[in-house]
Design a protein around this motif. Structure first.
Motif, PDB file in Angstrom:
ATOM      1  N   ARG A 189       0.828  -1.209   0.000  1.00 48.06           N
ATOM      2  CA  ARG A 189       0.000   0.000   0.000  1.00 48.06           C
ATOM      3  C   ARG A 189       0.856   1.250   0.000  1.00 48.06           C
ATOM      4  O   ARG A 189       0.536   2.233  -0.677  1.00 48.06           O
ATOM      5  N   VAL A 190       1.969   1.237   0.739  1.00 50.80           N
ATOM      6  CA  VAL A 190       2.877   2.388   0.727  1.00 50.80           C
ATOM      7  C   VAL A 190       3.449   2.589  -0.669  1.00 50.80           C
ATOM      8  O   VAL A 190       3.490   3.712  -1.187  1.00 50.80           O
ATOM      9  N   ARG A 191       3.882   1.507  -1.290  1.00 50.59           N
ATOM     10  CA  ARG A 191       4.482   1.615  -2.627  1.00 50.59           C
ATOM     11  C   ARG A 191       3.484   2.109  -3.663  1.00 50.59           C
ATOM     12  O   ARG A 191       3.872   2.698  -4.676  1.00 50.59           O
ATOM     13  N   ALA A 192       2.196   1.899  -3.418  1.00 46.76           N
ATOM     14  CA  ALA A 192       1.167   2.300  -4.374  1.00 46.76           C
ATOM     15  C   ALA A 192       0.743   3.759  -4.223  1.00 46.76           C
ATOM     16  O   ALA A 192      -0.002   4.279  -5.066  1.00 46.76           O
ATOM     17  N   LEU A 193       1.202   4.436  -3.161  1.00 47.41           N
ATOM     18  CA  LEU A 193       0.826   5.826  -2.973  1.00 47.41           C
ATOM     19  C   LEU A 193       1.351   6.687  -4.120  1.00 47.41           C
ATOM     20  O   LEU A 193       2.430   6.440  -4.671  1.00 47.41           O
ATOM     21  N   THR A 194       0.593   7.710  -4.451  1.00 50.30           N
ATOM     22  CA  THR A 194       0.952   8.545  -5.602  1.00 50.30           C
ATOM     23  C   THR A 194       1.806   9.747  -5.207  1.00 50.30           C
ATOM     24  O   THR A 194       2.178  10.540  -6.069  1.00 50.30           O
ATOM     25  N   TYR A 195       2.104   9.899  -3.926  1.00 52.91           N
ATOM     26  CA  TYR A 195       2.949  11.001  -3.488  1.00 52.91           C
ATOM     27  C   TYR A 195       4.224  10.443  -2.847  1.00 52.91           C
ATOM     28  O   TYR A 195       4.254   9.298  -2.382  1.00 52.91           O
ATOM     29  N   PRO A 196       5.316  11.238  -2.813  1.00 53.22           N
ATOM     30  CA  PRO A 196       6.570  10.736  -2.245  1.00 53.22           C
ATOM     31  C   PRO A 196       6.457  10.544  -0.739  1.00 53.22           C
ATOM     32  O   PRO A 196       5.824  11.333  -0.035  1.00 53.22           O
ATOM     33  N   VAL A 197       7.065   9.466  -0.239  1.00 54.09           N
ATOM     34  CA  VAL A 197       7.045   9.108   1.179  1.00 54.09           C
ATOM     35  C   VAL A 197       8.491   9.062   1.673  1.00 54.09           C
ATOM     36  O   VAL A 197       9.396   8.642   0.942  1.00 54.09           O
ATOM     37  N   PHE A 198       8.700   9.450   2.941  1.00 55.12           N
ATOM     38  CA  PHE A 198      10.041   9.523   3.488  1.00 55.12           C
ATOM     39  C   PHE A 198      10.169   8.679   4.751  1.00 55.12           C
ATOM     40  O   PHE A 198       9.184   8.413   5.443  1.00 55.12           O
ATOM     41  N   GLU A 199      11.397   8.256   5.035  1.00 59.35           N
ATOM     42  CA  GLU A 199      11.702   7.443   6.207  1.00 59.35           C
ATOM     43  C   GLU A 199      13.069   7.839   6.735  1.00 59.35           C
ATOM     44  O   GLU A 199      13.852   8.505   6.036  1.00 59.35           O
ATOM     45  N   LEU A 200      13.368   7.464   7.968  1.00 54.67           N
ATOM     46  CA  LEU A 200      14.698   7.704   8.512  1.00 54.67           C
ATOM     47  C   LEU A 200      15.734   6.917   7.725  1.00 54.67           C
ATOM     48  O   LEU A 200      15.485   5.771   7.318  1.00 54.67           O
ATOM     49  N   ARG A 201      16.882   7.521   7.501  1.00 54.01           N
ATOM     50  CA  ARG A 201      17.935   6.850   6.735  1.00 54.01           C
ATOM     51  C   ARG A 201      18.395   5.595   7.472  1.00 54.01           C
ATOM     52  O   ARG A 201      18.436   5.566   8.712  1.00 54.01           O
ATOM     53  N   PRO A 202      18.745   4.525   6.741  1.00 59.18           N
ATOM     54  CA  PRO A 202      19.220   3.292   7.389  1.00 59.18           C
ATOM     55  C   PRO A 202      20.421   3.565   8.277  1.00 59.18           C
ATOM     56  O   PRO A 202      21.326   4.320   7.915  1.00 59.18           O
ATOM     57  N   GLN A 203      20.424   2.963   9.458  1.00 61.99           N
ATOM     58  CA  GLN A 203      21.511   3.143  10.415  1.00 61.99           C
ATOM     59  C   GLN A 203      21.494   1.999  11.407  1.00 61.99           C
ATOM     60  O   GLN A 203      20.469   1.348  11.614  1.00 61.99           O
ATOM     61  N   ARG A 204      22.638   1.770  12.038  1.00 62.98           N
ATOM     62  CA  ARG A 204      22.821   0.600  12.899  1.00 62.98           C
ATOM     63  C   ARG A 204      21.901   0.620  14.112  1.00 62.98           C
ATOM     64  O   ARG A 204      21.481  -0.428  14.595  1.00 62.98           O
ATOM     65  N   SER A 205      21.594   1.786  14.632  1.00 61.63           N
ATOM     66  CA  SER A 205      20.825   1.860  15.874  1.00 61.63           C
ATOM     67  C   SER A 205      19.316   1.799  15.666  1.00 61.63           C
ATOM     68  O   SER A 205      18.560   1.818  16.638  1.00 61.63           O
ATOM     69  N   LEU A 206      18.874   1.718  14.408  1.00 62.16           N
ATOM     70  CA  LEU A 206      17.446   1.686  14.130  1.00 62.16           C
ATOM     71  C   LEU A 206      17.100   0.578  13.158  1.00 62.16           C
ATOM     72  O   LEU A 206      17.863   0.269  12.240  1.00 62.16           O
ATOM     73  N   SER A 207      15.935  -0.027  13.361  1.00 66.01           N
ATOM     74  CA  SER A 207      15.357  -0.949  12.396  1.00 66.01           C
ATOM     75  C   SER A 207      13.926  -0.502  12.146  1.00 66.01           C
ATOM     76  O   SER A 207      13.136  -0.419  13.101  1.00 66.01           O
TER      77      SER A 207
END
Length: 229
Positions: free
Chosen positions: A21-39
């Motif tokens: 469902r996220v991939r199907a959204l028609t607007y850009p979506v953002f997330e925290l950059r990959p890093q060791r302290s977060l999953s």
């Protein structure tokens, strides 16, 4: 997809549908950059508002597991303090069993979570005041405070008639810059609340992205965003 009562062993993992469902959204979506302290926790939270059966507003939020000792996720120092009853509920298998994805979800509840830390919001026809960047940052901040810091704020369970003195206000919003996909972007921030830090930027005329994280997590993470991949 939601389940009530006993979840059958062959129930599909709802996180797969959520990611689609996220991939199907028609607007850009953002997330925290990959890093060791977060999953990032698979799946997302969604909100939609309709007018005349047409979607007028939409948002998507991401949760993250925080690793205080990222070199070893099994290190017990990563876990939060749980009362015995809660720990048993997470670790003990019921006689009827649970699907593997549900066991994994329960296991991750033993670790600190950055709940709805990143929210991307879209409005078809933004209202200049209600959907301003400052107001949406305040709304996200108060959502986190209301739902994750009730005890610290002295809020009672359930609806309350408090005076709202704990709420963030647009008067606290200040200009800032924020790293997005490796580049500094003009942004706004709330850096006066004792429990959370909040920052947001406007993606385009219809889309805003905001991030709200507990202050005690800030030394452990790199607060930078990237486009959802």
């Amino acid at each position: 997809m939601e389940y009530a009562g006993v979840v059958p062993m062959d129930a599909p993992d709802p996180r797969i549908e959520s990611e689609a469902r996220v991939r199907a959204l028609t607007y850009p979506v953002f997330e925290l950059r990959p890093q060791r302290s977060l999953s990032r926790i698979p799946g997302a939270g969604f909100m939609e508002a309709t007018q005349s059966a047409v979607v007028a507003e939409s948002s998507v939020s991401f949760n993250y597991t925080l690793w205080r000792h990222p070199d070893d996720h099994s290190d017990p120092r990563n876990e939060i303090e749980l009362d015995p009853a809660t720990r048993r509920a997470l670790e003990e298998e019921p006689p009827w069993g649970r699907p593997a994805w549900l066991i994994e979800q329960a296991r991750m509840l033993k670790y600190p979570m950055l709940w709805e830390a990143v929210r991307t919001s879209w409005q078809a026809s933004p209202d200049p005041e209600r959907h301003s960047l400052a107001q949406q940052l305040v709304d996200h901040t108060n959502h986190i405070l209301r739902n994750r810091f009730r005890e610290e704020l002295g809020l009672r369970d359930g609806p309350s008639e408090d005076d709202g003195g704990w709420e963030a206000k647009t008067s606290a919003v200040r200009d800032a810059s924020f790293a997005v996909d490796g580049q500094d972007r003009p942004a706004v921030q709330i850096d006066t609340d004792p429990f959370v830090y909040a920052v947001g930027f406007r993606v385009d005329e219809n889309v805003v992205c905001t991030a709200v994280v507990p202050r005690d997590s800030l030394p452990l993470i790199d607060l930078a965003l990237g486009a959802y991949d």
